[in-house]
Design a protein around this motif. Structure first.
Motif, mmCIF file in Angstrom:
data_model
loop_
_atom_site.group_PDB
_atom_site.id
_atom_site.type_symbol
_atom_site.label_atom_id
_atom_site.label_comp_id
_atom_site.label_asym_id
_atom_site.label_seq_id
_atom_site.Cartn_x
_atom_site.Cartn_y
_atom_site.Cartn_z
ATOM 1 N N HIS A 126 0.892 -1.222 0.040
ATOM 2 C CA HIS A 126 -0.036 -0.012 -0.092
ATOM 3 C C HIS A 126 0.863 1.273 0.092
ATOM 4 O O HIS A 126 0.454 2.267 -0.907
ATOM 5 N N ASN A 127 1.924 1.230 0.836
ATOM 6 C CA ASN A 127 2.706 2.478 0.912
ATOM 7 C C ASN A 127 3.811 2.369 -0.323
ATOM 8 O O ASN A 127 4.732 3.272 -0.432
ATOM 9 N N HIS A 128 3.987 1.352 -0.966
ATOM 10 C CA HIS A 128 4.937 1.257 -2.126
ATOM 11 C C HIS A 128 6.317 1.477 -1.500
ATOM 12 O O HIS A 128 7.229 1.988 -2.228
ATOM 13 N N ALA A 129 6.696 0.956 -0.207
ATOM 14 C CA ALA A 129 7.909 1.162 0.360
ATOM 15 C C ALA A 129 8.131 0.009 1.270
ATOM 16 O O ALA A 129 7.384 -0.263 2.235
ATOM 17 N N LEU A 130 9.542 -0.524 1.248
ATOM 18 C CA LEU A 130 9.861 -1.612 2.292
ATOM 19 C C LEU A 130 10.960 -0.675 3.427
ATOM 20 O O LEU A 130 11.955 -0.312 2.942
ATOM 21 N N ARG A 131 10.417 -0.476 4.470
ATOM 22 C CA ARG A 131 11.242 0.411 5.496
ATOM 23 C C ARG A 131 11.993 -0.672 6.414
ATOM 24 O O ARG A 131 11.869 -1.672 7.008
ATOM 25 N N VAL A 132 13.499 -0.435 6.127
ATOM 26 C CA VAL A 132 14.393 -1.564 6.887
ATOM 27 C C VAL A 132 15.204 -0.725 7.857
ATOM 28 O O VAL A 132 15.810 0.122 7.684
ATOM 29 N N ILE A 155 20.911 -6.667 0.082
ATOM 30 C CA ILE A 155 19.833 -7.938 0.163
ATOM 31 C C ILE A 155 18.625 -7.131 0.438
ATOM 32 O O ILE A 155 17.735 -7.565 -0.329
ATOM 33 N N ALA A 156 18.652 -6.203 0.980
ATOM 34 C CA ALA A 156 17.235 -5.443 1.298
ATOM 35 C C ALA A 156 16.854 -4.701 0.180
ATOM 36 O O ALA A 156 15.594 -4.701 -0.259
ATOM 37 N N ALA A 206 13.323 -5.499 -1.921
ATOM 38 C CA ALA A 206 12.565 -4.387 -2.211
ATOM 39 C C ALA A 206 11.990 -4.578 -3.728
ATOM 40 O O ALA A 206 10.850 -4.405 -4.099
ATOM 41 N N LYS A 207 13.110 -4.674 -4.320
ATOM 42 C CA LYS A 207 12.818 -4.851 -5.908
ATOM 43 C C LYS A 207 12.015 -6.126 -6.100
ATOM 44 O O LYS A 207 11.094 -6.035 -7.150
ATOM 45 N N SER A 208 12.209 -7.052 -5.445
ATOM 46 C CA SER A 208 11.175 -8.424 -5.782
ATOM 47 C C SER A 208 9.724 -8.085 -5.455
ATOM 48 O O SER A 208 8.980 -8.836 -5.835
ATOM 49 N N ASP A 267 9.638 0.480 -3.285
ATOM 50 C CA ASP A 267 10.838 1.375 -2.922
ATOM 51 C C ASP A 267 11.577 0.995 -1.787
ATOM 52 O O ASP A 267 10.927 0.371 -0.823
ATOM 53 N N TYR A 268 12.800 0.857 -1.532
ATOM 54 C CA TYR A 268 13.682 0.918 -0.549
ATOM 55 C C TYR A 268 13.868 2.038 0.473
ATOM 56 O O TYR A 268 14.223 2.937 -0.217
ATOM 57 N N THR A 269 13.463 1.717 1.708
ATOM 58 C CA THR A 269 13.399 2.959 2.462
ATOM 59 C C THR A 269 14.541 2.613 3.515
ATOM 60 O O THR A 269 13.999 1.887 4.526
ATOM 61 N N PRO A 270 15.499 3.202 3.734
ATOM 62 C CA PRO A 270 16.532 2.965 4.902
ATOM 63 C C PRO A 270 16.132 3.704 6.070
ATOM 64 O O PRO A 270 15.711 4.738 6.070
ATOM 65 N N VAL A 271 16.219 2.897 7.349
ATOM 66 C CA VAL A 271 16.033 3.602 8.636
ATOM 67 C C VAL A 271 16.930 3.393 9.549
ATOM 68 O O VAL A 271 16.830 2.522 10.341
ATOM 69 N N ASN A 272 18.086 4.171 9.561
ATOM 70 C CA ASN A 272 19.210 4.021 10.353
ATOM 71 C C ASN A 272 19.096 4.377 11.843
ATOM 72 O O ASN A 272 18.498 5.313 11.854
ATOM 73 N N THR A 273 19.147 3.260 12.744
ATOM 74 C CA THR A 273 18.666 3.501 13.812
ATOM 75 C C THR A 273 19.515 2.920 15.000
ATOM 76 O O THR A 273 20.367 2.046 14.849
#
Length: 262
Positions: free
Chosen positions: A29-35, A60-61, A65-67, A71-77
């Motif tokens: 729904h958000n068209h984003a994978l938050r990692v 790999i992330a 996301a491509k699979s 979109d790949y969305t990085p969340v540096n934590t």
């Protein structure tokens, strides 16, 4: 009575729909994978000299996301807040070289292990005649460094209970204590210790036989069977089609990426 049964059926269907509206649906729904990850665990995730996130987990992330066609969305934590970030929906998944432990598994679900590592010792050359394995560090006069909140922290406090254990918030600061002669050893995962040994040569001794068994896994929120199923199948796919081996060679064998950090 008929109206009551109809109302109960509608409630049951509504509850079922909410259960199945899990992370996969949210990602699509958000068209984003938050990692979630913490940059600094080489070669899994780190920043290059231009501030770009690179590493084994990052690649790999992005492939994941491509699979999913999102979109790949990085969340540096920060590491000590990474599980809380997942549990409070700051991200969809933790991909950050996290060791699967029973304590963590009480809070999150883990995908099948994607790599196995273990703790090793980076030793100051001043101790080369005194320390031959991790057990030799276990005395009151020895200062041992590790990183806060990691399995190295847990293992050091449990297995080296007589030593002076000091924890730092970053791997680099911990290793620097050993390089500067302020500590005897740094306890951490094999891949990162191997990198620091390669980078510093004779300034460090690497006791490179792991003294723990540590499977690493991706973490997700509990109760999401669909997402867990997707991730396990994704892992099987990339291990079967050669994608995993290609990335493993890039980050663990070739070492060409080191120039990107300098």
């Amino acid at each position: 009575m008929l109206r009551l049964r109809s109302a109960l059926l509608a409630l049951a269907l509504s509850s079922s729909a909410s259960i199945h509206a899990g992370t996969l649906e949210t990602i699509q729904h958000n068209h984003a994978l938050r990692v979630c990850f913490e940059a600094g665990y080489m070669p899994f995730e780190m920043k290059d000299k231009n501030g770009k996130d690179i590493g084994f987990d990052i690649d790999i992330a992005k492939l994941m996301a491509k699979s999913m066609a999102v979109d790949y969305t990085p969340v540096n934590t920060a590491w000590d807040g990474i599980i809380p970030a997942l549990m409070t929906d700051k991200c969809d998944i933790v991909m950050s070289g996290m060791t699967i432990t029973a304590e963590r598994n009480l809070k999150v679900n883990f995908v099948d292990p994607y790599i196995v590592v273990g703790q090793t010792v980076l030793l100051s050359p001043a101790y080369k005649d005194k320390v031959h394995n991790f057990r030799d560090l276990n005395n009151p006069s020895t200062i041992v460094i590790t990183k806060l909140g990691t399995t190295g922290d847990i293992v050091a406090k449990k297995m080296l209970d007589k030593a002076q254990i000091r924890v730092f918030e970053s791997e680099a600061d911990g290793v620097m204590e050993v390089l500067n002669g302020k500590a005897a050893a740094f306890i951490y995962d094999l891949p990162l210790n191997a990198f620091y040994k390669a980078q510093n040569g004779d300034k460090l001794i690497h006791l490179d036989t792991p003294f723990t068994y540590e499977p690493l896994g991706w973490a997700i929120r509990q109760g999401d069977a669909d997402f867990l199923n997707f991730l396990n199948n994704f892992l099987r796919q990339i291990k079967g089609d050669g994608s995993y081996d290609r990335l493993y060679q890039k980050w663990f064998e070739d070492r060409d990426w080191i120039t990107a950090l300098q």
